[in-house]
Design a protein around this motif. Sequence first.
Motif, PDB file in Angstrom:
ATOM      1  N   PHE A  36      23.204 -25.932  85.483  1.00 22.13           N
ATOM      2  CA  PHE A  36      24.550 -25.179  85.874  1.00 22.13           C
ATOM      3  C   PHE A  36      25.917 -26.242  85.658  1.00 22.13           C
ATOM      4  O   PHE A  36      26.617 -26.870  85.322  1.00 22.13           O
ATOM      5  CB  PHE A  36      24.468 -26.403  87.521  1.00 22.13           C
ATOM      6  CG  PHE A  36      26.101 -26.417  88.737  1.00 22.13           C
ATOM      7  CD1 PHE A  36      25.348 -24.917  89.017  1.00 22.13           C
ATOM      8  CD2 PHE A  36      26.827 -27.196  88.810  1.00 22.13           C
ATOM      9  CE1 PHE A  36      27.236 -24.453  90.242  1.00 22.13           C
ATOM     10  CE2 PHE A  36      27.507 -26.429  89.459  1.00 22.13           C
ATOM     11  CZ  PHE A  36      27.744 -25.249  90.534  1.00 22.13           C
ATOM     12  N   PRO A  37      26.941 -24.577  85.333  1.00 22.68           N
ATOM     13  CA  PRO A  37      27.871 -24.743  84.844  1.00 22.68           C
ATOM     14  C   PRO A  37      29.268 -24.387  84.997  1.00 22.68           C
ATOM     15  O   PRO A  37      30.285 -23.378  85.282  1.00 22.68           O
ATOM     16  CB  PRO A  37      28.025 -24.115  83.876  1.00 22.68           C
ATOM     17  CG  PRO A  37      27.067 -23.132  84.211  1.00 22.68           C
ATOM     18  CD  PRO A  37      26.399 -23.027  85.734  1.00 22.68           C
ATOM     19  N   PRO A  38      29.281 -25.457  86.451  1.00 23.87           N
ATOM     20  CA  PRO A  38      31.095 -24.992  87.128  1.00 23.87           C
ATOM     21  C   PRO A  38      31.917 -25.087  86.287  1.00 23.87           C
ATOM     22  O   PRO A  38      32.221 -26.235  85.350  1.00 23.87           O
ATOM     23  CB  PRO A  38      30.577 -26.439  87.796  1.00 23.87           C
ATOM     24  CG  PRO A  38      30.492 -27.318  87.613  1.00 23.87           C
ATOM     25  CD  PRO A  38      28.543 -27.020  86.486  1.00 23.87           C
ATOM     26  N   GLU A  39      33.506 -24.834  85.767  1.00 25.73           N
ATOM     27  CA  GLU A  39      33.945 -24.871  85.936  1.00 25.73           C
ATOM     28  C   GLU A  39      35.138 -25.695  86.812  1.00 25.73           C
ATOM     29  O   GLU A  39      35.182 -25.417  87.965  1.00 25.73           O
ATOM     30  CB  GLU A  39      35.604 -23.638  85.652  1.00 25.73           C
ATOM     31  CG  GLU A  39      36.616 -23.865  85.181  1.00 25.73           C
ATOM     32  CD  GLU A  39      37.122 -22.722  84.920  1.00 25.73           C
ATOM     33  OE1 GLU A  39      38.503 -22.706  84.242  1.00 25.73           O
ATOM     34  OE2 GLU A  39      37.043 -21.402  85.482  1.00 25.73           O
ATOM     35  N   HIS A  45      31.555 -24.996  96.455  1.00 16.91           N
ATOM     36  CA  HIS A  45      31.791 -24.569  97.862  1.00 16.91           C
ATOM     37  C   HIS A  45      30.463 -24.809  97.961  1.00 16.91           C
ATOM     38  O   HIS A  45      29.071 -24.662  97.264  1.00 16.91           O
ATOM     39  CB  HIS A  45      32.755 -23.260  97.567  1.00 16.91           C
ATOM     40  CG  HIS A  45      32.109 -22.476  96.791  1.00 16.91           C
ATOM     41  ND1 HIS A  45      31.282 -22.111  96.513  1.00 16.91           N
ATOM     42  CD2 HIS A  45      33.614 -21.470  96.205  1.00 16.91           C
ATOM     43  CE1 HIS A  45      31.352 -20.754  96.173  1.00 16.91           C
ATOM     44  NE2 HIS A  45      33.147 -20.724  95.506  1.00 16.91           N
ATOM     45  N   GLY A  47      28.761 -21.400  98.162  1.00 16.25           N
ATOM     46  CA  GLY A  47      28.428 -20.729  96.547  1.00 16.25           C
ATOM     47  C   GLY A  47      27.646 -21.474  95.740  1.00 16.25           C
ATOM     48  O   GLY A  47      26.252 -21.058  95.038  1.00 16.25           O
ATOM     49  N   HIS A  48      27.905 -22.273  94.919  1.00 15.15           N
ATOM     50  CA  HIS A  48      28.077 -22.989  94.281  1.00 15.15           C
ATOM     51  C   HIS A  48      26.881 -24.037  94.695  1.00 15.15           C
ATOM     52  O   HIS A  48      25.160 -24.165  93.969  1.00 15.15           O
ATOM     53  CB  HIS A  48      29.174 -23.674  93.551  1.00 15.15           C
ATOM     54  CG  HIS A  48      29.929 -23.332  93.340  1.00 15.15           C
ATOM     55  ND1 HIS A  48      31.386 -23.687  94.373  1.00 15.15           N
ATOM     56  CD2 HIS A  48      29.825 -23.150  92.682  1.00 15.15           C
ATOM     57  CE1 HIS A  48      32.304 -23.200  93.390  1.00 15.15           C
ATOM     58  NE2 HIS A  48      31.387 -22.780  92.005  1.00 15.15           N
ATOM     59  N   THR A 235      25.500 -15.487  87.838  1.00 12.53           N
ATOM     60  CA  THR A 235      25.817 -14.677  89.399  1.00 12.53           C
ATOM     61  C   THR A 235      26.557 -13.173  88.465  1.00 12.53           C
ATOM     62  O   THR A 235      26.284 -12.259  87.178  1.00 12.53           O
ATOM     63  CB  THR A 235      27.515 -14.922  89.704  1.00 12.53           C
ATOM     64  OG1 THR A 235      28.033 -15.658  89.604  1.00 12.53           O
ATOM     65  CG2 THR A 235      26.845 -16.043  91.364  1.00 12.53           C
ATOM     66  N   ARG A 266      25.717 -13.599  93.845  1.00 15.02           N
ATOM     67  CA  ARG A 266      26.720 -14.501  94.878  1.00 15.02           C
ATOM     68  C   ARG A 266      26.133 -14.535  96.043  1.00 15.02           C
ATOM     69  O   ARG A 266      25.851 -13.699  96.641  1.00 15.02           O
ATOM     70  CB  ARG A 266      27.798 -14.097  94.450  1.00 15.02           C
ATOM     71  CG  ARG A 266      28.518 -13.464  94.705  1.00 15.02           C
ATOM     72  CD  ARG A 266      30.761 -13.687  94.608  1.00 15.02           C
ATOM     73  NE  ARG A 266      30.066 -14.053  93.191  1.00 15.02           N
ATOM     74  CZ  ARG A 266      31.008 -15.346  93.313  1.00 15.02           C
ATOM     75  NH1 ARG A 266      32.114 -16.169  93.441  1.00 15.02           N
ATOM     76  NH2 ARG A 266      31.412 -15.769  91.666  1.00 15.02           N
ATOM     77  N   LEU A 267      26.546 -15.828  96.331  1.00  8.95           N
ATOM     78  CA  LEU A 267      26.692 -15.943  97.856  1.00  8.95           C
ATOM     79  C   LEU A 267      27.671 -15.352  98.605  1.00  8.95           C
ATOM     80  O   LEU A 267      29.123 -15.221  98.569  1.00  8.95           O
ATOM     81  CB  LEU A 267      26.036 -17.075  98.272  1.00  8.95           C
ATOM     82  CG  LEU A 267      26.704 -17.675  99.804  1.00  8.95           C
ATOM     83  CD1 LEU A 267      25.401 -17.145 100.826  1.00  8.95           C
ATOM     84  CD2 LEU A 267      26.321 -18.756  99.308  1.00  8.95           C
ATOM     85  N   MET A 274      35.312 -17.964  99.628  1.00  9.20           N
ATOM     86  CA  MET A 274      34.437 -18.868  98.200  1.00  9.20           C
ATOM     87  C   MET A 274      35.180 -19.190  97.582  1.00  9.20           C
ATOM     88  O   MET A 274      34.705 -19.075  96.389  1.00  9.20           O
ATOM     89  CB  MET A 274      33.410 -18.592  98.998  1.00  9.20           C
ATOM     90  CG  MET A 274      32.119 -19.315  99.192  1.00  9.20           C
ATOM     91  SD  MET A 274      30.445 -19.326  99.352  1.00  9.20           S
ATOM     92  CE  MET A 274      30.314 -17.517 100.119  1.00  9.20           C
ATOM     93  N   SER A 275      36.705 -18.656  96.980  1.00  7.34           N
ATOM     94  CA  SER A 275      36.512 -18.309  95.627  1.00  7.34           C
ATOM     95  C   SER A 275      37.655 -20.076  95.357  1.00  7.34           C
ATOM     96  O   SER A 275      38.041 -19.867  96.699  1.00  7.34           O
ATOM     97  CB  SER A 275      37.828 -17.266  95.266  1.00  7.34           C
ATOM     98  OG  SER A 275      39.148 -17.681  95.050  1.00  7.34           O
ATOM     99  N   LYS A 276      37.212 -20.079  95.066  1.00  9.73           N
ATOM    100  CA  LYS A 276      38.666 -21.839  94.411  1.00  9.73           C
ATOM    101  C   LYS A 276      39.241 -21.095  94.293  1.00  9.73           C
ATOM    102  O   LYS A 276      40.408 -22.578  94.500  1.00  9.73           O
ATOM    103  CB  LYS A 276      37.467 -22.215  93.086  1.00  9.73           C
ATOM    104  CG  LYS A 276      36.136 -23.341  92.724  1.00  9.73           C
ATOM    105  CD  LYS A 276      36.348 -23.832  91.846  1.00  9.73           C
ATOM    106  CE  LYS A 276      35.195 -22.815  91.003  1.00  9.73           C
ATOM    107  NZ  LYS A 276      34.896 -23.178  89.229  1.00  9.73           N
TER     108      LYS A 276
END
Length: 565
Positions: A36-39, A45, A47-48, A235, A266-267, A274-276
Amino acid sequence: MMNTKDENYKALNFIEAIIEDDLQEEKNEKRVHTRFPPEPNGYLHIGHAKSICLNFGLAKKYNGMCNLRFDDTNPTKEEEEFVDSIVEDVKWLGFDWEGRLFYASDYFDQLYKWAEKLIINGKAFVDDQSAEVIGDQRGTVTTPGTESPFYNRSVEENLNLFRRMKAGEFPDGSKVLRAKIDTTSPNMLLRDPVLYRILHASHHNTGDKWCIYPMYDFAHGQSDYIEGITHSICTLEFEVHRPLYDWFLDNLIETKYRPQQIEFARLNLSYTIMSKRKLMELVEGGFVNGWDDPRLPTISGLRRRGYTPESIRYFADKIGVARRDNMIDVALLEHSVKDDLNKKTLRVMAVLNPLRVVITNYPEGKVEEMELVNNPEDETMGSRKVPFTREIFIEKDDFMEDPPKKFFRLAPGAEVRLKGAYFIKCEEVVKDETTGEVIEVKCTYDPETKSGGPQSNRKVKGTLHWVSAQHGLKAEVRLYDRLFLDEDPLGHPDKDFQEFINPGSLKTVTGLIEPSLRNVKPFEKFQFIRLGYFCVDPDSKEDKLVFNRTVPLRDSWAKISGKGR
Ligand code: ATP
Ligand code: MG
């Protein structure tokens, strides 16, 4: 829309099907390793959460592993606070990376070597043009790009310039390293993409070691490779990046082992953004109270709202994995938490909009401890004592002076059951002299109707919840409604999503809670009988209880809170 299947039989989703084929063909020595590669540029959220459940879930299902990797190639947007919150959220959701927490920035040395390798092999060059000019030369979807005038620099010159870029000899934006792929490719991303840019900026992990930073595309696939990832799930918007992902691996590595990028939809959730970046606008613009505001779809917001990890995992499982974009009804998320809390929470009594009831034939000063069942769905949860007194509060909504025919609650001359206590009958109504508003109801009770007593099974129209006026605890109760009034707040190109913010998304009331809740701790959850599920807020203190409403019991609940939706 929803990918619900029979409970007992679930067909493989398309990613599982790919994995099973790979296992059959003994690809990558039959390993399954995801990440799992979050920035770290915001809070996670829902979606993540879907991506986390998918990646860790696949690893578990196929006896593999899943890494947590911070995609921290951009030093200017990333912060330690976000790293910490992401770690906490993934853990809270119930997943374990078993010590494999990595940063893309851990690989900057190796990535730099790979960049030199491309230069040496004549596959990359240093371009002195500005980002703007490079952008123009790229052409458009319908016209091919043109070659940079610096395209044919010698390997020596490129190597020299790139090393000097690294040494800090040039200002930001003055040079970039670009790959030589195909200036005229129909895929714009292959038109000699930028690999490195100059940025004299400190990085949260590497400090001031670097003043050149790799682009996402140059870092992602290679990071997967370094970690031994087999299935790199992302995604759909990355589908067009896949040829680039493969090009780098083709040109940099010689092993048989290869990570494979797989894209899923994506969800998207109705009434939710849901965008950061957009969530950050809401936080920084003061539209909500921080990243963990219970109205946000962030994991920390959902946690504060009263969501459980189980309910989120259940939701992620229910919605399944699709190949094409779709929109999921937010009601499904609400249903998931309701379902889970129904099994787990104690039923207690709280009155959110109190109306005083005086039981005129009940002795003054008398207190009876009534025994109430904690959860009718689960005997093992036992029972508790709730004090009953001459003066109590009921919900204002549960009384009507002139009721319509089908009103089964309290009204002049009508009899109702008080949950776990007695039947009462309304004898008289007391009104405010100036406003005419009903401020008190005088009733009589029938001693024979005590819960469990001889007359307690007598037929009665309705059962009300109540709280002793003498024993009830005051509590601040925060009632949430959807943050947006529009189903798709980002779906209007001519309008700013902020225009759709629901001005009534938070209402605060002072309610009365039964005294058994005196010592509750933050994040404890309850069902307030007939009202919904509520969770103790971290702001709550012994002398000032604060509750958040997670979800109402019924969706048409809004009445009690005033106007509602
Ligand atoms: P956002 O646009 O909300 O900031 P992002 O994709 O930029 O999201 P990342 O931190 O890059 O956020 O994402 C980490 C992982 O989570 C990626 O693999 C990404 O594909 C996945 N992800 C992000 N949003 C969703 C979503 N709505 N549904 C499913 N997966 C998502
Ligand atoms: Mg991103």
